[in-house]
Write a protein that holds these residues in place. Structure first.
Motif, PDB file in Angstrom:
ATOM      1  N   MET A  16       0.849  -1.196   0.000  1.00 60.10           N
ATOM      2  CA  MET A  16       0.000   0.000   0.000  1.00 60.10           C
ATOM      3  C   MET A  16       0.891   1.255   0.000  1.00 60.10           C
ATOM      4  SD  MET A  16      -2.874   1.213   2.780  1.00 60.10           S
ATOM      5  CE  MET A  16      -3.911  -0.188   2.368  1.00 60.10           C
ATOM      6  N   PRO A  17       0.636   2.209  -0.916  1.00 59.63           N
ATOM      7  CA  PRO A  17       1.476   3.417  -0.957  1.00 59.63           C
ATOM      8  C   PRO A  17       1.310   4.238   0.319  1.00 59.63           C
ATOM      9  CG  PRO A  17      -0.455   3.652  -2.378  1.00 59.63           C
ATOM     10  CD  PRO A  17      -0.410   2.214  -1.946  1.00 59.63           C
ATOM     11  N   GLN A  18       2.382   4.952   0.673  1.00 65.34           N
ATOM     12  CA  GLN A  18       2.345   5.779   1.871  1.00 65.34           C
ATOM     13  C   GLN A  18       1.366   6.934   1.689  1.00 65.34           C
ATOM     14  OE1 GLN A  18       6.099   7.497   2.909  1.00 65.34           O
ATOM     15  NE2 GLN A  18       5.390   8.326   4.845  1.00 65.34           N
ATOM     16  N   VAL A  19       0.594   7.212   2.722  1.00 69.50           N
ATOM     17  CA  VAL A  19      -0.362   8.310   2.677  1.00 69.50           C
ATOM     18  C   VAL A  19       0.376   9.621   2.935  1.00 69.50           C
ATOM     19  CG1 VAL A  19      -2.423   9.310   3.719  1.00 69.50           C
ATOM     20  CG2 VAL A  19      -2.236   6.827   3.452  1.00 69.50           C
ATOM     21  N   VAL A  20       0.259  10.567   2.015  1.00 67.88           N
ATOM     22  CA  VAL A  20       0.912  11.864   2.139  1.00 67.88           C
ATOM     23  C   VAL A  20      -0.128  12.877   2.617  1.00 67.88           C
ATOM     24  CG1 VAL A  20       2.126  13.710   0.936  1.00 67.88           C
ATOM     25  CG2 VAL A  20       2.556  11.318   0.317  1.00 67.88           C
ATOM     26  N   LEU A  21       0.189  13.571   3.702  1.00 68.20           N
ATOM     27  CA  LEU A  21      -0.737  14.536   4.291  1.00 68.20           C
ATOM     28  C   LEU A  21      -0.226  15.957   4.053  1.00 68.20           C
ATOM     29  CD1 LEU A  21      -1.290  12.661   7.667  1.00 68.20           C
ATOM     30  CD2 LEU A  21      -2.945  12.870   5.824  1.00 68.20           C
ATOM     31  N   PRO A  22      -0.816  16.696   3.103  1.00 65.70           N
ATOM     32  CA  PRO A  22      -0.386  18.086   2.881  1.00 65.70           C
ATOM     33  C   PRO A  22      -0.509  18.900   4.157  1.00 65.70           C
ATOM     34  CG  PRO A  22      -1.913  17.364   1.164  1.00 65.70           C
ATOM     35  CD  PRO A  22      -1.931  16.310   2.229  1.00 65.70           C
ATOM     36  N   ASN A  23       0.493  19.751   4.411  1.00 66.63           N
ATOM     37  CA  ASN A  23       0.573  20.479   5.667  1.00 66.63           C
ATOM     38  C   ASN A  23       0.324  21.964   5.460  1.00 66.63           C
ATOM     39  OD1 ASN A  23       2.061  21.961   7.966  1.00 66.63           O
ATOM     40  ND2 ASN A  23       2.014  19.843   8.667  1.00 66.63           N
ATOM     41  N   GLN A  24      -0.387  22.561   6.395  1.00 67.87           N
ATOM     42  CA  GLN A  24      -0.739  23.977   6.323  1.00 67.87           C
ATOM     43  C   GLN A  24       0.482  24.884   6.283  1.00 67.87           C
ATOM     44  OE1 GLN A  24      -2.518  25.681   9.924  1.00 67.87           O
ATOM     45  NE2 GLN A  24      -4.223  26.366   8.659  1.00 67.87           N
ATOM     46  N   SER A  25       1.516  24.533   7.032  1.00 69.10           N
ATOM     47  CA  SER A  25       2.654  25.434   7.186  1.00 69.10           C
ATOM     48  C   SER A  25       3.548  25.495   5.953  1.00 69.10           C
ATOM     49  CB  SER A  25       3.487  25.037   8.405  1.00 69.10           C
ATOM     50  OG  SER A  25       3.973  23.724   8.264  1.00 69.10           O
TER      51      SER A  25
END
Length: 339
Positions: free
Chosen positions: A1-10
């Motif tokens: 399963m590909p790694q989940v990338v979480l876009p960050n506000q900063s």
């Protein structure tokens, strides 16, 4: 399963707002029994719905739960002792009481609010579907503080929660009011009618776009100079007066800010936003589940969200009081189980 990338506000660097290439959900309008609050919302950009949570539950469960959350950090804050109402005795926050770290959006009392039946029903009526997904946004536990301990000395901070590059109606935010909220108390303050003029403003003002572009994150900060355009078109500031258990919704384009308590009354509110699950992509669902498992707080949009800043910083404590017990409605709204 590909790694989940979480876009960050900063450090968000997207060329467009998240999901800007996809359509926006449409309100469920035109029914014979269309409620008055929905008509008010379309006209004014916000609406107050009374008694969505009982006054007794607001005052006897949600208010004490918010106090328990603040006191549980053991930094010196005591709900009954105003001499302890000082920024040094409170967890990290912004604008005098907005909490976006410490897994606030996953506290048990916050999940209990998100799954209040009448709150869910309100958004079902708004969107015309029972299959909804919910936000992981923060909340306001604003304790009266000296003004010099509050950003901008507790002055207004007018903003919209959509990017200039997403001018259409895209998201509807809401909050249950927990404590009495009179004219001089802290609370949501809106520029009435501004949401319906948001798109027109940016069409007329594209020549003001800076070389570095406006923010592609969902947010836009206003100044008195830029707001004059809205004043000239009849928009006026309104601070809705609400009782415990009342619920207010507003268009994310609406110019608004959270007023800071100017007297001794506290301001408690929980930010809740639902959108149709059909607008949550499989990639976003994976991000949502990952954010839930990590205890992250995200921006207001339940679908096109990014993770709020400092979720992995040393200052942040994920699940300081343990993971919540989420009922079936909440699990469906996260995407853990199917509708």
């Amino acid at each position: 399963m590909p790694q989940v990338v979480l876009p960050n506000q900063s450090n968000y660097k997207g060329e467009k707002p998240v999901g800007a290439d996809r359509p926006s959900p449409q309100l469920a309008l035109g029914k014979e029994d269309e409620p008055q609050w929905l008509k008010d919302f379309q006209r004014d950009g916000y609406a107050v719905v009374k008694d969505v949570v009982s006054r007794e539950k607001a005052l006897n469960y949600y208010a004490p739960a918010g106090e328990d959350w603040l006191e549980g950090f053991k930094l010196g804050y005591n709900r009954d002792d105003p001499s302890t109402w000082d920024v040094k005795n409170l967890p990290r926050h912004i604008f005098g009481g907005l909490y976006g770290q410490y897994s606030f959006s996953h506290a048990q009392f916050v999940w209990d609010a998100k799954t209040e039946p009448k709150i869910v029903e309100l958004f079902e009526s708004l969107w015309g579907t029972k299959e909804l997904t919910v936000s992981f946004d923060g909340g306001s536990l604003a304790v009266p503080l000296p003004f010099d301990q509050v950003q901008m000395n507790a002055e207004p901070w007018p903003h919209s929660d959509q990017s200039a590059y997403r001018p259409q109606r895209h998201c509807v935010q809401g909050l249950p009011n927990i404590l009495p909220n009179g004219p001089d108390d802290g609370g949501l303050t809106v520029l009435k009618g501004s949401a319906n003029l948001f798109e027109q403003y940016f069409k007329e003002k594209m020549h003001l776009e800076p070389p570095e572009k406006w923010s592609t994150r969902d947010g836009f900060a206003w100044t008195e100079e830029t707001l004059k355009w809205f004043y000239d078109r009849g928009c006026e500031w309104v601070k809705p007066v609400m009782e415990p258990g009342h619920f207010v919704i507003w268009d994310s384009r609406q110019v608004h800010y959270g007023a800071f308590p100017r007297k001794q009354n506290k301001r408690f509110a929980i930010y809740i936003c639902y959108k149709p699950m059909a607008f949550l992509t499989e990639e976003q669902k994976a991000r949502k589940i990952e954010a839930f498992n990590r205890g992250y707080v995200t921006t207001h949009d339940p679908c096109d969200f990014i993770v709020k800043s400092y979720q992995d910083a040393e200052l942040n404590i994920n699940f300081p009081y343990g993971k919540p017990v989420v009922n079936e409605q909440g699990q469906k709204a996260i995407g853990l189980i199917l509708y």
